[in-house]
Design a protein around this motif. Structure first.
Motif, PDB file in Angstrom:
ATOM      1  N   LEU A 158      -4.910  -6.569   9.792  1.00 15.91           N
ATOM      2  CA  LEU A 158      -4.213  -5.864  10.866  1.00 15.91           C
ATOM      3  C   LEU A 158      -2.954  -6.643  11.192  1.00 15.91           C
ATOM      4  N   GLN A 159      -1.833  -5.935  11.290  1.00 17.29           N
ATOM      5  CA  GLN A 159      -0.546  -6.584  11.518  1.00 17.29           C
ATOM      6  C   GLN A 159       0.192  -5.864  12.640  1.00 17.29           C
ATOM      7  N   PHE A 160       0.831  -6.652  13.515  1.00 20.37           N
ATOM      8  CA  PHE A 160       1.568  -6.090  14.643  1.00 20.37           C
ATOM      9  C   PHE A 160       2.948  -6.734  14.714  1.00 20.37           C
ATOM     10  N   GLY A 161       3.973  -5.941  15.075  1.00 22.22           N
ATOM     11  CA  GLY A 161       5.322  -6.440  15.277  1.00 22.22           C
ATOM     12  C   GLY A 161       5.912  -5.857  16.536  1.00 22.22           C
ATOM     13  N   THR A 162       6.576  -6.690  17.335  1.00 23.48           N
ATOM     14  CA  THR A 162       7.071  -6.228  18.631  1.00 23.48           C
ATOM     15  C   THR A 162       8.340  -5.389  18.521  1.00 23.48           C
ATOM     16  N   ASN A 163       9.196  -5.675  17.547  1.00 23.97           N
ATOM     17  CA  ASN A 163      10.449  -4.936  17.415  1.00 23.97           C
ATOM     18  C   ASN A 163      10.169  -3.620  16.696  1.00 23.97           C
ATOM     19  N   GLY A 164      10.156  -2.535  17.421  1.00 24.94           N
ATOM     20  CA  GLY A 164       9.816  -1.241  16.854  1.00 24.94           C
ATOM     21  C   GLY A 164       8.336  -0.920  16.949  1.00 24.94           C
ATOM     22  N   ASP A 165       7.574  -1.811  17.614  1.00 24.48           N
ATOM     23  CA  ASP A 165       6.127  -1.590  17.770  1.00 24.48           C
ATOM     24  C   ASP A 165       5.476  -1.280  16.419  1.00 24.48           C
ATOM     25  N   GLY A 166       5.758  -2.115  15.442  1.00 22.38           N
ATOM     26  CA  GLY A 166       5.198  -1.907  14.106  1.00 22.38           C
ATOM     27  C   GLY A 166       3.725  -2.261  14.033  1.00 22.38           C
ATOM     28  N   ILE A 167       2.976  -1.430  13.341  1.00 23.21           N
ATOM     29  CA  ILE A 167       1.542  -1.641  13.150  1.00 23.21           C
ATOM     30  C   ILE A 167       1.218  -1.367  11.682  1.00 23.21           C
ATOM     31  N   ALA A 168       0.413  -2.231  11.090  1.00 21.55           N
ATOM     32  CA  ALA A 168      -0.040  -2.021   9.717  1.00 21.55           C
ATOM     33  C   ALA A 168      -1.522  -2.354   9.632  1.00 21.55           C
ATOM     34  N   SER A 169      -2.250  -1.511   8.924  1.00 20.36           N
ATOM     35  CA  SER A 169      -3.664  -1.744   8.656  1.00 20.36           C
ATOM     36  C   SER A 169      -3.876  -1.639   7.153  1.00 20.36           C
ATOM     37  N   SER A 170      -4.493  -2.677   6.575  1.00 18.67           N
ATOM     38  CA  SER A 170      -4.748  -2.697   5.139  1.00 18.67           C
ATOM     39  C   SER A 170      -6.220  -3.001   4.911  1.00 18.67           C
ATOM     40  N   THR A 171      -6.920  -2.064   4.268  1.00 19.06           N
ATOM     41  CA  THR A 171      -8.338  -2.224   3.974  1.00 19.06           C
ATOM     42  C   THR A 171      -8.513  -2.304   2.464  1.00 19.06           C
ATOM     43  N   THR A 172      -9.105  -3.411   1.999  1.00 19.58           N
ATOM     44  CA  THR A 172      -9.282  -3.628   0.569  1.00 19.58           C
ATOM     45  C   THR A 172     -10.754  -3.882   0.274  1.00 19.58           C
ATOM     46  N   ALA A 173     -11.289  -3.131  -0.660  1.00 21.32           N
ATOM     47  CA  ALA A 173     -12.676  -3.308  -1.087  1.00 21.32           C
ATOM     48  C   ALA A 173     -12.689  -3.687  -2.553  1.00 21.32           C
ATOM     49  N   GLY A 174     -13.403  -4.767  -2.884  1.00 19.71           N
ATOM     50  CA  GLY A 174     -13.491  -5.222  -4.263  1.00 19.71           C
ATOM     51  C   GLY A 174     -14.935  -5.354  -4.697  1.00 19.71           C
TER      52      GLY A 174
END
Length: 655
Positions: A181-197
């Motif tokens: 889970l990733q968050f950034g304040t400039n532009g309220d950026g959000i990223a979610s990355s789910t990896t299954a191996g």
């Protein structure tokens, strides 16, 4: 004509080296490997200019786009960062510029698939993908080492290697799940990355889904950089099966898909407003598929075969937003309603063989490639097909006395045409030679090379018949030094340095209006130093100069040249648990261009914490501050101000 004669002599010399079978060799030298424990390993062992961004640095930089990931390499510059559509990659003055997202002189490959497109007017890079899908990014600057991949890469190329299941399982059988889970304040950026191996015996299967969203970023003055944000969903499936009595066979399949959907955004993705062209609704869709078979003969070092079939489908659909421009006619300009689609199919067969002839060791790579690219007929650009067949070869010749020479060649034929435009054929013989000599156990090495390359005509130029039989030609010369050493100032310290100077001369130019020739030269420095106590320093610098139409009455500066830059990172590591660093990127004032740019000094902070015990073991916490002092600046080559302060936080947990 002079360039072609020099090139022919160069290729004849390379051919002689390819057939070399004997030489006087001194006693082989075996040196202990020296490792600098810093952010990035300096590639001192190669004769060419190369930078490797590994998985650890990919995670450390918390980049939102691939372009933001690789622009920290010397000679690589990002034009308009902040979104996957508006940004572009420039290497040694080639690639993206203020008019087009690409000029065909920088190659991009994803898992072996050839990406990229034609010269789309005022639309940024055509590399629509998410950096969290990759385990490694390799940047080759200049022409050395590029002939195995294609022709015309005067600036260099980028190789992206997708993540594998073994990156999660670490070679152990079972199932692993990694959530980021990733968050950034400039532009309220959000990223979610789910990896299954999953790994069972010799079978590996990986699946990843990444969703990235960002609103409107602001610059250092608090002004909006765009009118809308973006959503970027991506998925990747990567499978690999190893089989045979000696595990000599390997079959793998990679599938990926990335898309964006933007509503009422400026057609001009380099700008911050609708301007003359107005706004569009733009949907971008990128699909990649790579099927690969590898055979490593257990009883024959010369047979290491790879067969690869790849497919890339890139589609950009646009519709003009009525009334968004006071200048555009009803329905908009043709460019604002142009739908673009590029389908590239490539079949590759290559073999890497290891053999010894007398006192010389060879690593000989040779192969053949067929490529078929089809471009949709758009309202503002011609459609057509570009069919190419190529054979290539390179031989890394190790004389066992510190000297390594690597000649390489590529011969490529082309048939290109489209409805109402006719069909044209071209061919080109390209290649060069690089060399590296290591001075015994001193740690010092000298390196250099010379290459000739041709950029064959592209589909976008079908409307200009004079260009369709006129490949652009270029010569590239490089020379440099490298050093690896340890225990220099204190016990356990290590230093790696590589300095490369280059000259590139481009002739028969068709890519830029009013330009017939371009001369470039520059210096690129990479260095890393670490202490046993955990302190480290990473440094890279780039100085470049360029001239268009040299020696003519219209001679002037080449506008593709970036500003001189120095980038330094100071940090300390506490084992595997904690890593703190401070990065400074300083650009000099740029006056050697039609548009001058002020200098800038940008500060970035990064911290990584990995608990080594307890309930949080297996988790990673990353904290970063980009543009710490909220500087309001516009990098040279960019057409919009850079993002202001952005505080980022990333949490990764593996189950």
């Amino acid at each position: 004509m002079t360039t072609r004669l020099h090139a022919r002599a160069l290729l004849l010399c390379s051919a002689a080296l390819l057939t070399c079978t004997s030489a006087t060799a001194q006693e082989a030298l075996t040196l202990d490997a020296i490792s600098v424990d810093s952010k990035r390993e300096v590639q001192t062992g190669t004769a060419t200019a190369e930078t490797v961004v590994d998985g650890e640095e990919i995670a450390d930089r918390q980049a939102g786009t691939v372009a933001e990931l690789v622009d920290s390499a010397p000679g690589v510059n990002l034009i308009n960062g902040g979104s996957p559509v508006g940004s572009g990659i420039n290497i040694r003055g080639f690639g993206a510029n203020g008019t087009y997202g690409t000029d065909q002189k920088v190659g991009i490959f994803v898992g072996g698939a050839t990406k990229g497109s034609e010269e789309l007017y005022r639309i940024g890079t055509q590399l629509f993908t998410d950096p969290l899908l990759y385990r490694e990014a390799v940047v080759k600057r200049g022409m050395g080492g590029t002939f195995e991949y294609g022709s015309g890469y005067f600036g260099g190329l980028i190789l992206l290697e997708p993540i594998h299941a073994s990156d999660l399982t670490m070679g152990e059988e079972g199932f692993k799940l990694r959530q980021t889970l990733q968050f950034g304040t400039n532009g309220d950026g959000i990223a979610s990355s789910t990896t299954a191996g999953f790994q069972q015996g010799n079978l590996e299967i990986l699946g990843n889904f990444t969703y990235r969203t960002e609103g409107v970023q602001v610059d250092g003055a608090g002004n909006d950089r765009t009118t809308n944000g973006y959503d970027l969903p991506s998925w990747l499936i990567n499978g690999r099966l190893t089989f045979g009595e000696a595990d000599e066979h390997q079959l793998s399949l990679m599938l990926s898909h990335t898309q964006t959907d933007e509503t009422d955004v400026p057609y001009d993705s380099f700008g911050t407003s609708g301007g003359v062209f107005g706004n569009v609704d733009r949907q971008t869709d990128d699909k990649t598929a790579v099927l690969r078979y590898d055979y490593d003969a257990p009883d024959n070092d010369f047979v290491n075969l790879r067969l690869e079939l790849s497919y890339s489908d890139q589609q950009i659909d646009q519709q003009y937003v009525e009334g968004s421009s006071p200048y555009a006619p009803v329905g908009g300009y043709p460019t604002t309603n142009a739908d673009h689609r590029y389908q590239t199919t490539k079949l590759l067969a290559k073999n890497t063989g290891y053999l010894t002839t007398g006192a010389i060791d060879h690593t000989l790579t040779f192969g053949a490639e067929f490529l078929h690219r089809e471009r949709l007929d758009a309202a503002s650009a011609p459609g057509g097909t570009d069919k190419r067949f190529a054979i290539f070869a390179s031989d890394e010749i190790d004389f066992r006395n510190g000297l390594t020479i690597t000649p390489e060649m590529r011969f490529e034929t082309q048939e290109i045409g489209g409805d109402s435009y006719g069909t044209y054929t071209n061919d080109a013989l390209m290649g060069g030679v690089s060399a590296r000599y290591e001075f015994g156990s001193t740690g010092f090495a000298v390196l250099g090379g010379v290459w000739y390359n041709e950029n064959l005509p592209i589909i976008d130029d079908l409307g200009t018949p004079a260009y369709m039989t006129q490949p652009e030609t270029a010569m590239n010369y490089e020379a440099g030094i490298a050093y690896d050493g340890a225990n220099l100032l204190s016990e356990g310290d290590a230093l790696a340095v590589k300095l490369v100077g280059y000259v590139t001369n481009v002739r028969d130019v068709t890519s830029y209006s009013g330009v017939e020739a371009v001369d470039l030269k520059g210096l690129e420095l990479e260095a890393a130093y670490s202490l046993a106590s955990g302190y480290y320093v990473d440094l890279n610098a780039n100085v470049a100069r360029g001239t268009e139409n040299p020696g003519s009455s219209t001679e002037t500066y080449w506008d593709g040249i970036p500003a001189d830059q120095l980038r330094v990172s100071l940090g300390r590591k506490w084992g595997e648990e904690l890593d703190l660093s401070w990065e400074v990127a300083a650009d000099a004032r740029m006056t050697r261009a039609s548009t001058e740019t002020d200098g800038s000094v940008v500060h970035n902070l990064r911290a990584t914490y990995r608990p080594q015990a307890g309930i949080l073991e297996g988790s990673e916490f990353r904290f970063g501050v980009e543009n710490l002092f909220d500087l309001d600046y516009t990098p040279h080559l960019a057409t919009r101000a850079a993002p202001g302060r952005n505080i980022k936080f990333t949490l990764t947990t593996t189950f």
